[in-house]
Design an enzyme around this catalytic site. Structure first.
Site, mmCIF file in Angstrom:
data_model
loop_
_atom_site.group_PDB
_atom_site.id
_atom_site.type_symbol
_atom_site.label_atom_id
_atom_site.label_comp_id
_atom_site.label_asym_id
_atom_site.label_seq_id
_atom_site.Cartn_x
_atom_site.Cartn_y
_atom_site.Cartn_z
ATOM 1 N N THR A 156 -8.529 83.995 34.965
ATOM 2 C CA THR A 156 -9.554 84.948 35.397
ATOM 3 C C THR A 156 -10.950 84.353 35.331
ATOM 4 O OG1 THR A 156 -8.161 86.753 34.692
ATOM 5 C CG2 THR A 156 -10.480 87.269 34.910
ATOM 6 N N TYR A 188 -8.374 91.410 41.354
ATOM 7 C CA TYR A 188 -9.052 90.166 41.696
ATOM 8 C C TYR A 188 -8.014 89.068 41.862
ATOM 9 C CZ TYR A 188 -8.032 89.110 36.862
ATOM 10 O OH TYR A 188 -7.360 88.903 35.695
ATOM 11 N N SER A 192 -2.239 81.924 34.500
ATOM 12 C CA SER A 192 -1.486 81.286 33.413
ATOM 13 C C SER A 192 -0.077 81.830 33.258
ATOM 14 C CB SER A 192 -2.262 81.353 32.102
ATOM 15 O OG SER A 192 -2.258 82.648 31.571
ATOM 16 N N GLN A 193 0.260 82.938 33.944
ATOM 17 C CA GLN A 193 1.665 83.381 33.933
ATOM 18 C C GLN A 193 2.551 82.366 34.672
ATOM 19 O OE1 GLN A 193 -0.942 85.073 35.179
ATOM 20 N NE2 GLN A 193 -0.423 86.426 36.883
ATOM 21 N N THR A 244 -5.811 84.061 30.285
ATOM 22 C CA THR A 244 -5.623 84.611 28.937
ATOM 23 C C THR A 244 -4.165 84.974 28.647
ATOM 24 O OG1 THR A 244 -6.169 86.836 29.732
ATOM 25 C CG2 THR A 244 -7.975 85.520 28.816
ATOM 26 N N ASP A 245 -3.345 85.146 29.695
ATOM 27 C CA ASP A 245 -1.982 85.648 29.461
ATOM 28 C C ASP A 245 -1.142 84.714 28.579
ATOM 29 O OD1 ASP A 245 -2.676 87.783 31.022
ATOM 30 O OD2 ASP A 245 -1.379 87.289 32.718
ATOM 31 N N LYS A 290 -2.920 87.522 22.261
ATOM 32 C CA LYS A 290 -3.612 88.476 23.130
ATOM 33 C C LYS A 290 -3.125 89.862 22.726
ATOM 34 C CE LYS A 290 -4.700 89.498 27.943
ATOM 35 N NZ LYS A 290 -4.606 89.095 29.356
ATOM 36 N N GLU A 339 18.653 92.208 5.702
ATOM 37 C CA GLU A 339 19.077 93.583 5.452
ATOM 38 C C GLU A 339 20.579 93.734 5.662
ATOM 39 O OE1 GLU A 339 17.867 97.601 7.554
ATOM 40 O OE2 GLU A 339 16.131 96.324 7.174
HETATM 41 N N1 ASP Z 1 -3.265 86.663 34.652
HETATM 42 C C1 ASP Z 1 -4.471 85.980 34.273
HETATM 43 C C2 ASP Z 1 -4.077 84.634 33.719
HETATM 44 O O1 ASP Z 1 -3.540 84.554 32.651
HETATM 45 C C3 ASP Z 1 -5.202 86.811 33.278
HETATM 46 C C4 ASP Z 1 -6.452 86.208 32.682
HETATM 47 O O2 ASP Z 1 -6.811 85.067 32.852
HETATM 48 O O3 ASP Z 1 -7.134 86.960 31.976
HETATM 49 O O4 ASP Z 1 -4.280 83.650 34.365
#
Ligand code: ASP
Length: 350
Positions: free
Chosen positions: A36, A49, A82-83, A115-116, A188, A309
């Protein structure tokens, strides 16, 4: 005469100290991977986006004052969401960092990342980079075209952190929304808010203020220069998958994975790493076929220790590692050994 001498001395001192500052500016290389922070939207307030479309040169130029912090270089490693992360990109990052530090071409490295899966790339590098110079990952929750894009300040902070002497030796770090996190425990924990990251078990390492890091703890687990994992350029990492438990989870997914021939499975169990009888039966069968298992939990904090357990504590436990971090550690552990006792030793030390 006396005044003239003083004036010349003052000019010389200023010239000398400016040259000194220029020399002292840290050399930071930014490795851009997309996400992002490199994203653009149609409207300034749009929640939709496209990530990974802006180049590293344009990102750097959008951050006022960033060139005062460091002498900067940018390398576009890839430009993806990043996915879609791939092992080949992890290896490219690892060997680019290694070559920058080994050849003394940089004092610190910043990685811009979606961020993913940022926490996963950070953790992989934390276990495989063999240098104590700072490596800092950052990204953003809002695209570069947003009304209040968080990327520029995150990148400013990341460059400042990577260039600071106090960041050396602390392993790979993530800086987001002013907080500094260790790759070890960061996750995250919010899908949309700029305060998206946390360190649920141990808390952040510190925070950034006026471009200066304030640390209040350091990671004590093994990482970077103290890590035993040596990865080759053409490494084929073992295939490790994650299976989550929930009320009346069936054995369909785990059975299919074992039949497919995966090397390892991390169990994201309920509560303290628990799973039901159907799963337990598959584990017996899979273990006999050579698949290795690690028990972790779907719960965000508290971890899983050896206390069991319902079923025997036969399989190694992940400690405080989340399922996604345990998966990376099991992948690396299995490059060395398939013995459960050895896998547990690794989970205890890292
Ligand atoms: N889907 C995006 C990524 O991980 C989300 C982000 O960057 O916040 O590339």
């Amino acid at each position: 005469m006396k005044t003239r001498i003083l004036l010349i001395a003052a000019i010389l001192f200023t010239a000398f100290s400016t040259a000194g500052n220029a020399r002292q500016k840290p050399r930071i290389t930014i490795l851009a991977t997309g996400g992002t922070i490199a994203g653009a939207a149609q409207g300034a307030a749009s929640a939709s986006y496209t990530p990974g479309v802006i180049s590293i040169e344009n990102i750097i130029e959008s951050v006022p004052g960033i060139r005062d912090l460091a002498s900067l270089d940018g390398i576009q490693i890839c430009n993806i969401s990043s996915q879609n992360m791939e092992p080949a990109i992890w290896l490219k990052l690892l060997f680019t960092i290694d070559s920058l530090f080994t050849n003394n071409l940089a004092d610190g490295v910043v990685i811009t990342h979606g961020t993913d899966t940022m926490e996963e790339t950070a953790y992989f590098l934390n276990l495989t980079v063999k240098h104590s110079k700072p490596v800092v990952l950052t990204g953003s929750m809002r695209p570069s075209t947003s009304l209040s894009a968080d990327g520029p300040f995150n990148l400013y902070n990341a460059v400042a952190l990577a260039g600071s002497a106090s960041a050396a030796g602390k392993g790979v770090m993530v800086v987001m929304n002013d907080y500094i996190f260790s790759a070890d425990d960061v996750t995250k924990s919010n899908t949309v808010n700029p305060m998206a990251f946390s360190s649920p078990n141990l808390g952040p390492l510190g925070y950034m203020r006026d471009g200066i890091p304030v640390f209040y703890r350091a990671p004590l687990t093994r990482h970077t220069v103290n890590s035993e994992f040596v990865i080759s350029r053409d490494e084929h990492l073992p295939q490790v998958e994650i299976i989550m438990s929930y009320a009346f989870s069936s054995n369909i997914a785990i059975k299919a994975l074992i039949e497919t021939g995966v090397d390892g499975i991390v169990l994201a169990g309920v509560g303290h790493g628990n799973y039901n009888r159907d799963i337990a039966e598959e584990l017996e069968w899979g273990y006999a076929r050579g698949v290795r298992f690690v028990r972790s939990s779907r719960i965000i904090s508290g971890g899983v220790d050896k206390a069991a357990e319902e079923f025997d504590a036969k399989y190694p436990v992940a400690g405080l590692k989340s399922p996604q971090k345990a998966r990376i550690l099991l992948m690396l552990a299995m490059t060395q050994s398939k013995r459960s006792s050895e896998i547990q030793r690794i989970f205890d030390e890292y």
